[in-house]
Design an enzyme around this catalytic site. Structure first.
Site, PDB file in Angstrom:
ATOM      1  CB  SER A 270      31.484   8.885   4.475  1.00 38.76           C
ATOM      2  OG  SER A 270      32.228   9.369   2.465  1.00 38.76           O
ATOM      3  CE  LYS A 276      25.590   7.614   2.007  1.00 40.07           C
ATOM      4  NZ  LYS A 276      26.554   6.277   1.610  1.00 40.07           N
ATOM      5  CG  ASN A 278      27.919   4.404   4.372  1.00 38.34           C
ATOM      6  OD1 ASN A 278      26.548   5.414   4.542  1.00 38.34           O
ATOM      7  ND2 ASN A 278      29.049   5.426   4.214  1.00 38.34           N
ATOM      8  NE  ARG A 309      37.590 -42.103   6.418  1.00 40.70           N
ATOM      9  CZ  ARG A 309      38.161 -42.511   6.624  1.00 40.70           C
ATOM     10  NH1 ARG A 309      39.698 -41.654   6.612  1.00 40.70           N
ATOM     11  NH2 ARG A 309      38.430 -43.622   7.684  1.00 40.70           N
TER      12      ARG A 309
END
Lengths: 446, 446, 446, 446
Positions: A270, A276, A278, A309
């Site tokens: 982080s 942390k 993640n 087309r």
């Protein structure tokens, strides 16, 4: 100013290493040269022309930026490319260049060429996912964990079974993709090989073979079923990858901690919180897959194209098709890393099984009591005991025994405490988990 | 290998002139520096720090490719950018860098900065569309053409009214977009300015002012209503542009030929058919707008984001948001050219009014006959005469007179032939067309 | 065989109580009668006609099933309805019935009439959500819980702030919806009031007033901006509801247990597991909202409609528009119940704050250490201590003190243990949480 | 108040004839009874129980409205149905009812049962489309018409080839659908047959056989690949039907008039314009198919479902899945009528070939001139002559001859006028059209 930085990290990394637009120009050139070779082999253009074209153009440096600009006037990349190619040819060869082709022939075929190695890589990554998953399934065929429905603890399963479901999702998608054939496109201005009679179909078939693409029944300028089939198979695999990432992100929640993404230098850190880690790979998979769904939506809304087309429908397909595949490849790169290196915390799985004081075993208990009490009273007793266990923070078996004694003193002795203990042991209540793992492996390897 | 060549021509051209990822890095830097300045002004960091930061970083050359790579480990662009910025600062300033911010603060705010000039350009292009449309409305307030419902000829309208509808579509979208405010993002790790108390909100408000962004009520890390409002307003304008392009491509069909896209060097030429002038601008608008719908779908499916920060939902927004805006700008560039240079062939409009032998006037005729025959018989007579005129290739008034004589000899003389002629003259049956044009102009200029 | 049972429980319950198709027939009748009244008041039809029409038709029982069948030949509901109405009128009134109108005028206006009370109910439910949310915000302005980003524990917030975000999402959507005006549709066959001259606009304006609908600038048969605006505002609210349901389903996971859906007789029970209480309301909200996004996708892809009347695009709008609104109403019914009765378990919130041994406080600790160690060493120390605390299952402050002593003996005494304790107390690290709640309430009530 | 009248006419008509919710209740009952029979045959429940259950319940009238209401508390239809069924059983059988099953087992399997006859009908309708298309291809293998790209006249094709493309689209979709197997669902509470050991898989396999459904590898509660495959195959067919309807609506435009929808009593009439015949079937197909794409979008966004059971994702699938199939069936009913009764106006086709004065032949002419002038000068001459012919309203061959004489007097006599005439005859420039029709028929019948 499309901010590439915001999307390229989500995409196929080997593909991104390659030069970008150059690859597409090369693919268009490959189509044109193979076309000339096919025509030469059918005696349509003079012997030796195709070789001389290749000699003249293979080392030619196309002005990619001019081609890009040219799309805005011509409406597709082949128009400026064909012009640039013609100019670069000796005068006498120009008439054999792009002969009988229309720009959509070149762009569609070039896209198919571009995607061919990508699909091979998808298959390769999916093979690695399968192998890694089988390893996890074997290792964890008896690793007990709680099954969760509507994100609530329900009953025990094994981690092996959970992985089996991931693997089946990937493998179903892989087989669906493997069955697809990327077809060549060649029909000329209005799809009927104007000016070439039946030979047009021969050229189409020969061109397919030369390019290693599939032979379509007919040119498919406005029959976009092959594109639909490809885009929706890609999307199905996105769903499979997203399921893996969703489960991993749920199981890796701080409070659950049952699995963790493989650690890696700087991975998941982080910018502000040092503690942390993640689940960044899961986030990248989920981000990529959501975008794949958006790309699929563009393609399924553009399947019906007018007359001979499209007028915008075809143009809308290009980027969603290519980016969809590249995003899937990126997602599968992450999925491969996840499956090959997933940290499995079987201790946390055991810990979480106990979180409800054993109340997840209410159903087997109710089932055990049913012969004595009938289904309704059994279910009620099991549920009330669960509630009491939760409130009193006591083991479920104990709450059960107490409540049984209070409500049904007549059953005293009919059900032994060790029977209740057994009925509340998750490891004894795994149903077909083990057989499911075996069956899944047999199918995966089949 | 995302093939840029396949999509950049559809996008905002001025934006594409600019260096791509560099702009995003610059925007992130602008956010960080404005943050430091705001904090300095509030006495949070020492006087002079922000200026020294700016001096150190404004001329610093960030390694864009390293940042791009860094996204794959951190999960977003701010994480490697913040690291790179910190390293480039004198040691004593590092502690004031990115202070109180989280990576989403930087990315969201930078995206809003990046989009601000684009939205201004959209408004500018829409102003030009409006002016051009009003010109066409005034010029063609009395240009009669056939109105078509379910793509069948129905009754007369004016070309002015048709343009009025295009203009109203654009202007409704423009006003919707103009009401939106792009908000600053600033909330820190979990959106509550952890560690800063109430001062966090002051920093947020000050930062907004300094960056020229709107002040949100609260940080909106997982309250994505502002993104939804922006993406859906962009999509509404895509719908308006697509309506213009759809109508132009229908009216420009060879058999109708009522309008033509502005001619331009090489514009719309075919790689194989020299006689063709393809409605390339319409195709590019329609192609771009279909993709915008796909981008919108991604965003509306990602509006709900979990807890304090998304896990893939936020990541999925980035490219659809930016590309959606750039594709709209590209589509409006084309729309502006279309409206400013549209070739209007009023003679073809007159010719097409006569295609059915006048049968499109069956409804006014039925209405004229109703007092004599009642609505049902009148309608039947008008319809049968239309069929007879079509089969006999005779004028509608003549078929009508004959049939009237056959079926209702009692009315002989009651309805004069010149009355029937008048009832079948499209130019006398334009309803409120003229008043509608005037009303629309008043509203557009209001 | 559309299985209603599978979808009606997800929809507006009061609306479902009403008779279904009958309501739409009534709405079409209301439009036709108001049209006649408007025309009478403008002297277009004889005085007294409208009243006689009303007398004849208001008590007439329309054959709903015949009308339904008739759509398959006419292509829309107004065609068979208009026929049926004409037949039910006295002969002399038939010519004044549906005068100057086209079927799209009737269907579009009837849809707007049908949606008017539904939008009022949405506003009402949103008002209740706001009130309930404000109550929760006030009650829990100081209830500490952990904030989670990427579904990982991050830093403390309050439950009040979390509710504030839900409330802001709803209120932004409510205001967006409240600004919309549902316009009348009246343009006649090709939108220019053929046969009525300028009076056509007067009729349109008068009809709007009489029906309580908004006056559009012009008829909007193929200018679908109003529908786009409505559908996307509905979708925005779906996003807000889905965010609430997503958070509730995450927080209510067995291992977290921070909130619970309101208990209710039989609510959320499992067909097989007595101990389970499923978050059924959240599941219903999320199910409904996903479908709303699908409906929105249909509408945004159908905004561009050709020439003077759509060919399938308009037809595609009907059900997605009505069902989208009804599903939102159903979702908001559930959201209201959730917010009014949510069980908040602040003890579980406290318990979960401690799950990491305090490591979620690493960031404040790093910040506290930065003046002594510089940002990088401070961050590293805070992170390593978190890891040690997790492995040793000891309090974070203790691990921190130990590691600080080992690595930086020179700081002995510089940072007191009680300072470290304070730095690791979540309740002292709530940032602007309280101020945010106050600010949000002020805005919500503003 | 979901207004059925607005959508049922677009759906499968035989399915709509049947009673609605009753069918779903019957399907759930069929699953439960087959489950009991399977369990009896495996000796899990006493001999005779299943027969007594069937006797008790087959004639039981379930309270459909109570079940519908019950979904709102239980979250799915099986919960109230299972309760109602249990109550209706003799006391001693109740314990054998719904044994080992979870509600999702019942709902998913019942949905598969419900869809089985619908898929058979889709196949049947597609067979009729194929037969009708082959008839048209044979009849029109030499019917010359103009091919149109970007909705501009391009070069000649045959109507037979156009039909071949429609037919290939349908047939590719049909084969894709035909390869799908609808699997039984049976896994119990968490998908591992809790309490039943390996026998769980035997029950699953036996249940599949008894119900005529496919045997899945494992239960697929949150492995939604089968649903994705089904929904996307349905969507592919929607694309094929939409292509037919798009072409028909373009070719049926008043100015083109090359085909017309089959006439029918009241079919396509306008509520105000007696002369109009609206292409209502095309509108209904296109309306239905747009909605199918929306349903597909819901399903592809819900493929990833969390852990052992979805929380809203599964609920979101039900209606899109069923309605998607019913809408496709409705669209194919219309497509069948279109193909079986299409009015082909070959005279109008011839007339439209002449609209440009022959300029659509510029490409063959340029090709004819290339050996004399080189490709660039040839292309320029052919294009300029086309422009002159258009402006002077003279035949293309004449303009060409004149311009050739002016610019290249040296070629006088080198190219005869009859050669130019031949070069400008569309019927001599059909490329592989005829061979394509033959090849397509061979594949369709293969």
């Amino acid at each position: 100013m499309p901010v590439d930085m915001l999307q390229t990290p989500f995409m196929s990394q080997p593909a991104l290493m390659a030069s970008r637009d150059e690859d597409f120009v090369k693919a268009m050139l490959a189509v044109e040269l193979a076309l000339a070779e096919t025509q030469e082999s059918l005696g349509i253009i003079p012997s030796g022309s195709a070789g001389r074209m290749r000699a003249a153009l293979e080392s030619h440096v196309f002005d990619v930026s001019a081609i890009t600009t040219g799309i805005a006037t011509g409406g597709n990349a082949a128009i400026p490319f064909v012009k640039a190619g013609r100019v670069a040819l000796p005068n006498d060869l120009r008439r054999y260049w792009h002969l009988g082709a229309t720009s959509q022939d070149i762009v569609d075929s070039a896209l198919m060429l571009l995607l061919t190695p990508r699909l091979a890589r998808l298959d390769d990554l999916l093979g690695r996912c399968r192998t890694a998953a089988i390893g996890l399934m074997e290792d964890h065929a008896e690793t007990v964990m709680v099954g969760r429905t509507l994100m609530q603890q329900a009953l025990p399963i094994t981690f092996g079974v959970k992985v089996a479901h991931w693997a089946l999702g990937f493998e179903q998608g892989r087989r669906r993709l493997a069955e697809l054939a990327l077809p060549v496109q060649f029909g000329g201005a209005v799809g009927v090989h104007s000016g070439w009679g039946e030979q047009g179909l021969e050229v189409m078939d020969g061109l397919a073979e030369r390019l290693g693409l599939a032979v379509p029944v007919l040119p498919w300028h406005t029959d976009r079923q092959p594109i639909h089939a490809l885009a929706s198979a890609v999307d199905a695999l996105a769903g499979a990858a997203e399921k893996l990432a969703l489960d991993v992100s749920l199981l890796t929640q701080t409070e659950l901690g049952e699995v963790a993404e493989p650690a890696g230098e700087g991975m998941g850190e982080s910018s502000s919180m040092p503690h942390k880690r993640n689940p960044v790979r899961s986030a990248m998979i989920r981000g990529a897959c959501r975008r794949i769904h958006g790309h699929a939506a563009v393609i399924i809304n553009a399947t019906a194209q007018p007359l001979e087309r499209g007028l915008g429908e075809w143009h809308a397909e290009w980027t969603p098709l290519v980016d969809g595949v590249l995003l899937l490849e990126g997602a599968l790169e992450q999925a491969t890393v996840l499956l090959e290196g997933l940290e499995v915390n079987s201790e946390a799985m055991r810990r979480n099984l106990a979180v409800t004081g054993g109340a997840i075993m209410a159903e087997p208990v109710a089932r055990r009591l049913t012969p004595h009490l009938g289904p309704d009273a059994a279910k009620a007793l099991a549920a009330d005991a669960a509630e009491r266990a939760r409130q009193a923070s006591c083991p479920y078996a104990q709450a059960l025994e107490a409540l049984l004694g209070e409500r049904h003193p007549e059953l005293a002795g009919a059900i032994a405490r060790d029977e209740l203990d057994a009925a509340t042991d998750p490891a004894l209540y795994l149903g077909s988990s083990k057989a499911q793992v075996a069956r899944a492996i047999a199918w995966l390897e089949g």
